[in-house]
Design an enzyme around this catalytic site. Structure first.
Site, short mmCIF file in Angstrom:
data_model
loop_
_atom_site.label_atom_id
_atom_site.label_comp_id
_atom_site.label_asym_id
_atom_site.label_seq_id
_atom_site.Cartn_x
_atom_site.Cartn_y
_atom_site.Cartn_z
CB SER A 61 2.22 2.12 -1.23
OG SER A 61 1.38 2.56 -2.28
CG HIS A 70 -1.21 5.73 0.83
ND1 HIS A 70 -1.59 4.41 0.95
CD2 HIS A 70 -0.34 5.77 -0.23
CE1 HIS A 70 -1.00 3.67 0.02
NE2 HIS A 70 -0.22 4.48 -0.70
CG ASP A 117 -3.16 2.72 3.63
OD1 ASP A 117 -4.13 2.36 4.31
OD2 ASP A 117 -3.25 3.61 2.76
#
Length: 293
Positions: free
Chosen positions: A118, A272, A142
């Site tokens: 992220s 996520h 992700d």
């Protein structure tokens, strides 16, 4: 190991690991009068560097690193964990990259891969563009430059860490935080959630509990990071969470168009936070990147 690392045994047991837990220590480095804190796993030169996502800290990688069993460093990004907060609240990828670059150069000069999830993934992209010698290859978990925009589009539908970042910031008890986190991440074990909350909160003198990270003033703009990605030539592996809405097929294909070699793979049962939902599978991906399989 001091109390900070006392939960590693529980995590190892949950993963079914029987190998001795490696030595882990916390090391602080001053960068431009700010403290950048990192966890150093093992006594040898780190083979990998790990950068966590927004609203997380270096301990988010504990299960992955226990599984890998190699020397690494996991860095607390500015405004997270035990690293200093910035007065301007700018925790976007470019200043993050400037903060971690000297730490990596000093503590992990021979690292074979940078792993970023992220916000950490966007930071790794910025680092690869600015200081390519520090990023021989990367695993980006992700996220694409468009993901902050995707998160904004989701709004109240966002789950997991993203939803918690946008939610309350003060709590009466740590159990209240554990309950909220469990509701946001229903597929994770309660023991895993408890460990994460312990590492990601602190108790103020007034008895209230707060998160151990600074709140973002604004999300990173997409185009500067796409521009950075467009000049990266190091091999990169984009790992998508199969249940995550933050990396779309369109964004993944745009990611693939970068000039360097790019692999894209999906871990189907993960959201996520792939490192929390599927640590064994993610560790396997990283191990194969390290062995060039």
């Amino acid at each position: 190991m001091d109390d900070e690392f006392g939960l590693l045994g529980e995590a190892a047991d949950e993963l079914g690991l029987r190998d001795p837990i490696p030595a882990v220590r916390r090391v602080d480095t001053t960068v431009d009068e700010h403290n950048v804190s990192a966890l150093v796993w093992g006594a040898s030169s780190p083979r990998a560097v790990f950068l966590h996502g927004g609203g997380q800290n270096a301990h988010t990688w504990d299960s992955v690193l226990l599984t890998l069993g190699i020397p690494v460093i996991a860095i607390d990004l500015p405004g997270h964990g035990h690293s200093s907060w910035r007065a301007d609240g700018d925790y976007t990828p470019a200043p993050n990259a400037r903060a971690v670059a000297p730490v990596i150069a000093k503590m992990a000069p021979d690292a074979e891969v940078i792993v970023g999830m992220s916000l950490g993934g966007l930071t790794a992209i910025s680092l690869a563009a600015a200081v390519p010698d520090l990023v021989p290859q990367a695993v980006i978990v992700d996220v694409t430059p468009e993901s902050p925009h995707r998160a904004a589009e989701l709004g109240q539908l966002a789950r997991g860490t993203v939803a918690l970042i946008e939610g309350p910031q003060e709590f009466d008890s740590i159990d209240e935080i554990i309950g909220l986190t469990a509701a946001a991440a229903p597929t994770r074990s309660l023991s895993s959630i408890r460990r994460g909350v312990i590492h990601n909160t602190r108790r103020r003198p007034d008895g209230r509990w707060v998160w151990r990270y600074g709140r973002f003033r604004e999300a990173p703009a997409a185009q500067p990071i796409w521009d950075s990605l467009a000049v990266t030539t190091a091999p990169m592996t984009l790992v998508r969470g199969g249940r995550s809405p933050f990396t779309t097929d369109e964004d993944a294909e745009r990611f693939r168009a970068r000039p360097g070699p790019t692999d894209i793979m999906t871990i189907e049962d993960a959201g996520h936070s792939v490192q929390s939902d599927a640590p064994l599978q993610l560790a396997d991906v990283i191990a194969r990147v390290l062995t060039h399989e």
